[in-house]
Design a protein around this motif. Structure first.
Motif, short mmCIF file in Angstrom:
data_model
loop_
_atom_site.label_atom_id
_atom_site.label_comp_id
_atom_site.label_asym_id
_atom_site.label_seq_id
_atom_site.Cartn_x
_atom_site.Cartn_y
_atom_site.Cartn_z
N ALA A 95 -75.59 -56.60 -68.67
CA ALA A 95 -75.01 -55.46 -69.38
C ALA A 95 -75.98 -54.94 -70.43
O ALA A 95 -76.16 -53.72 -70.59
CB ALA A 95 -73.69 -55.85 -70.00
N THR A 122 -67.93 -54.92 -70.00
CA THR A 122 -68.14 -53.52 -69.63
C THR A 122 -66.86 -52.71 -69.49
O THR A 122 -66.93 -51.47 -69.45
CB THR A 122 -68.89 -53.44 -68.28
N ASN A 296 -72.05 -47.91 -67.82
CA ASN A 296 -71.87 -48.92 -66.77
C ASN A 296 -71.48 -48.23 -65.48
O ASN A 296 -70.62 -47.35 -65.48
CB ASN A 296 -70.79 -49.92 -67.17
#
Length: 308
Positions: A95, A122, A296
């Motif tokens: 991430a 996320t 994301n």
């Protein structure tokens, strides 16, 4: 980079030079990572670039403890077993790097731990898309009675038949995308070694394939019998045929996947001598949830299963 950390590379050779011994230490359990990494290395698909694969290894005290393989820069993540802490560390690392993880697969506990960690990190919502059971061959036990006929290795002249039956296999098990002559070269089946079980009159009745042997391990995938020919022992016969050939060629681990809800295939493989090793799971991540969570992205997943 701290040596006790996740190390990422796009170079399959460099990855296998460091993580190869770890993967080969448990070839049955590491079947997916081994075959994916070796296929990418052999196909020279590990060239650097936007669509390059990504390989990761977790090192502790100079030893590799876990790995992941991602076929493309935005592909599905294939994991070797991780603790919850390790899964959380990997999710945080990916991430922080802004990497896309559309889906993840691995043993059930590992895939679930990563899916939960990725959601926390996320906001992407995981959905359990695949449950399969990994088997390893113990003592090969041919079925009784054994159907009449013989096994025959498929050759170039059989390609149309192989492609057609692989497409039917995908349709039967709900595997997406399916495969046809146009997509064959880029499919996961194109590098498999196929065998038919033929009836005494020479008609193909069932089909099985194996991966190229890696670290003494081959995976049987797929196993397929057309619906009209099921229940006659052909799937068992062709599975025995490819397993015998693998053992004769020096294989130490013959493995396969089966959907746990398919009672017929699970019972068959157990009768043939296959022993459960692990429960496998595949999660996909919601694209909408990932869009709502800044920076994301998600894509799609593909996992395997064997079916008579």
């Amino acid at each position: 980079m701290h040596p006790d950390d996740w190390h990422l590379t796009e170079d399959a050779d460099a990855f296998l030079a460091r993580a190869g011994d770890f993967l080969r230490s448990r070839p049955a359990l590491h079947t997916m990572s081994l075959t994916i990494a070796e296929k990418l290395r052999a196909s020279a698909a590990s060239a650097r670039g936007v669509d390059a694969p990504v390989f990761g290894r977790l090192e502790r005290g100079g030893e590799v403890h876990a790995t992941f393989v991602q076929r493309t820069s935005a592909g599905s993540l294939s994991l070797t077993p991780l603790t919850r802490e390790q899964a959380g560390e990997l999710a945080a690392r990916l991430a922080d790097l802004g990497r896309s993880v559309p889906a993840v697969s691995g043993d059930h506990d590992t895939a679930t731990a990563f899916a939960e960690a990725w959601q926390r990190r996320t906001g992407a919502m995981p959905t359990l898309g695949t449950r399969i059971r990994l088997y390893r061959l113990g003592t090969l036990t041919p079925p009784t009675p054994f159907p009449e006929g013989r096994g025959r290795r498929a050759d170039a002249e059989d390609l149309d038949q192989v492609v057609r039956w692989c497409g039917e296999f995908c349709d039967t098990v709900g595997e997406v995308p399916s495969v046809d002559s146009a997509s064959w070269a880029g499919s996961r089946f194109s590098d498999r070694h196929f065998t038919f079980w033929e009836t005494p009159d020479g008609a193909p009745a069932s089909m099985a394939a194996v991966t190229t042997m890696t670290a003494g391990m081959v995976r049987v995938d797929p196993v397929y019998t057309p619906a009209r020919l099921r229940g006659r022992g052909y799937a068992g016969a062709v599975t025995v045929e490819v397993s015998r050939a693998a053992l004769a060629a020096g294989a130490t681990d013959v493995v396969l996947f089966a959907h746990p809800d398919n009672l017929t295939s699970n019972a068959l493989y157990r009768r043939l001598g296959f022993v459960p090793v692990a429960e496998w799971a595949g999660y996909t991540f919601s694209r909408d949830a990932a869009v709502a969570s800044e920076n994301n992205e998600v894509r799609r997943d593909a996992t395997t299963a064997a079916r008579p």
